[in-house]
Design a protein around this motif. Structure first.
Motif, PDB file in Angstrom:
ATOM      1  N   THR A  74       0.842  -1.203   0.000  1.00 11.33           N
ATOM      2  CA  THR A  74       0.000   0.000   0.000  1.00 11.33           C
ATOM      3  C   THR A  74       0.871   1.245   0.000  1.00 11.33           C
ATOM      4  O   THR A  74       2.049   1.212   0.382  1.00 11.33           O
ATOM      5  CB  THR A  74      -0.920   0.027   1.228  1.00 11.33           C
ATOM      6  OG1 THR A  74      -0.121   0.021   2.417  1.00 11.33           O
ATOM      7  CG2 THR A  74      -1.835  -1.189   1.241  1.00 11.33           C
ATOM      8  N   THR A  75       0.279   2.353  -0.420  1.00 17.39           N
ATOM      9  CA  THR A  75       1.052   3.591  -0.555  1.00 17.39           C
ATOM     10  C   THR A  75       1.145   4.364   0.756  1.00 17.39           C
ATOM     11  O   THR A  75       2.124   5.053   1.008  1.00 17.39           O
ATOM     12  CB  THR A  75       0.408   4.502  -1.616  1.00 17.39           C
ATOM     13  OG1 THR A  75      -0.957   4.752  -1.248  1.00 17.39           O
ATOM     14  CG2 THR A  75       0.448   3.836  -2.978  1.00 17.39           C
ATOM     15  N   ASP A  81      -4.562   4.199   2.556  1.00 17.16           N
ATOM     16  CA  ASP A  81      -4.758   3.122   1.591  1.00 17.16           C
ATOM     17  C   ASP A  81      -4.817   1.768   2.297  1.00 17.16           C
ATOM     18  O   ASP A  81      -5.591   0.882   1.937  1.00 17.16           O
ATOM     19  CB  ASP A  81      -3.623   3.148   0.568  1.00 17.16           C
ATOM     20  CG  ASP A  81      -3.884   2.214  -0.607  1.00 17.16           C
ATOM     21  OD1 ASP A  81      -5.057   1.926  -0.887  1.00 17.16           O
ATOM     22  OD2 ASP A  81      -2.904   1.784  -1.238  1.00 17.16           O
ATOM     23  N   SER A 106      -8.272   1.408   3.845  1.00 23.26           N
ATOM     24  CA  SER A 106      -9.264   1.136   2.796  1.00 23.26           C
ATOM     25  C   SER A 106      -9.194  -0.309   2.335  1.00 23.26           C
ATOM     26  O   SER A 106     -10.223  -0.967   2.136  1.00 23.26           O
ATOM     27  CB  SER A 106      -9.024   2.068   1.593  1.00 23.26           C
ATOM     28  OG  SER A 106      -9.207   3.417   1.957  1.00 23.26           O
TER      29      SER A 106
END
Length: 212
Positions: A181-182, A186, A189
């Motif tokens: 993930t960034t 994120d 989510s």
């Protein structure tokens, strides 16, 4: 029961600032810096949860004399009107040894990661009047740092080495998926999406969990 109030972070910070104002010692040049207050507050809290001999033990080290001095002075300022987690744990251990209701005769410690000295003292007190059970998890790799620290914790609390029972998986091994993930948003989510997708496949929410 004795009229003291639960201490809060701002109160501890204020006490640290007062001690530094009255007797800065080696902190003279940085006594007004916020980071100094935060660092000394963290040391104070760690010492409070580590038991009565922690301040003296720190004071005997080469670099620990000054933070130990400040922590001891902060404790003296707060003792009359405030109580903290250390006070509660120490008091609870005394009360337990004097006798506890039957519903506390069995205690379960679930997935402990860090048990500090006063917490260990309370568990030991509970063990003298009833049963204390530990629920721990291992990944099965003796060389793994997590498993090693878990084994050390169990041996410290029980006096016996950890013997992990092998678990046989029914059917095929579970699928493991690694996702990059960034950022934290994120990541959240993605976790929520995985839960919702599981619910859509018919998995009950009480059969799903997120380890953070």
């Amino acid at each position: 029961a004795n009229g003291r109030r639960p201490v809060s972070t701002p109160i501890v910070d204020l006490a640290v600032k007062q001690v530094l104002a009255d007797s800065p010692g080696r902190y003279e040049s940085v006594r007004n810096h916020p980071s100094t207050v935060v660092a000394l507050r963290d040391v104070y809290r760690e010492l409070r949860i580590s038991g009565s001999g922690a301040v003296d033990a720190l004071a005997r080290t080469r670099r620990g004399a000054e933070p130990a001095r400040v922590a001891a002075a902060v404790a003296r300022r707060l003792a009359g009107d405030w109580y903290d987690e250390g006070d509660l744990l120490a008091g609870a251990a005394v009360e337990v040894r004097a006798g506890v209701p039957r519903r506390f005769a069995r205690a379960i410690v679930y997935l402990p990661e860090l048990v500090r000295p006063l917490e260990q003292a309370l568990l030991a007190a509970l063990g003298t009047v009833g049963a204390v059970e530990l629920v721990v998890a291992t990944c099965g790799d003796e060389q793994d740092d997590v498993d090693r620290s878990t084994a050390e914790l169990v041996e410290r609390l029980t006096g016996r080495p950890l013997v992990a029972a092998p678990v046989a998986l029914a059917g095929e091994a579970p699928k493991v998926e690694v996702v990059s993930t960034t950022d934290a948003d994120d990541e959240v989510s993605l976790a929520v999406r995985a839960l919702v997708d599981g619910a859509r496949r018919g998995v009950r929410f009480d059969r799903m969990g997120v380890l953070w």
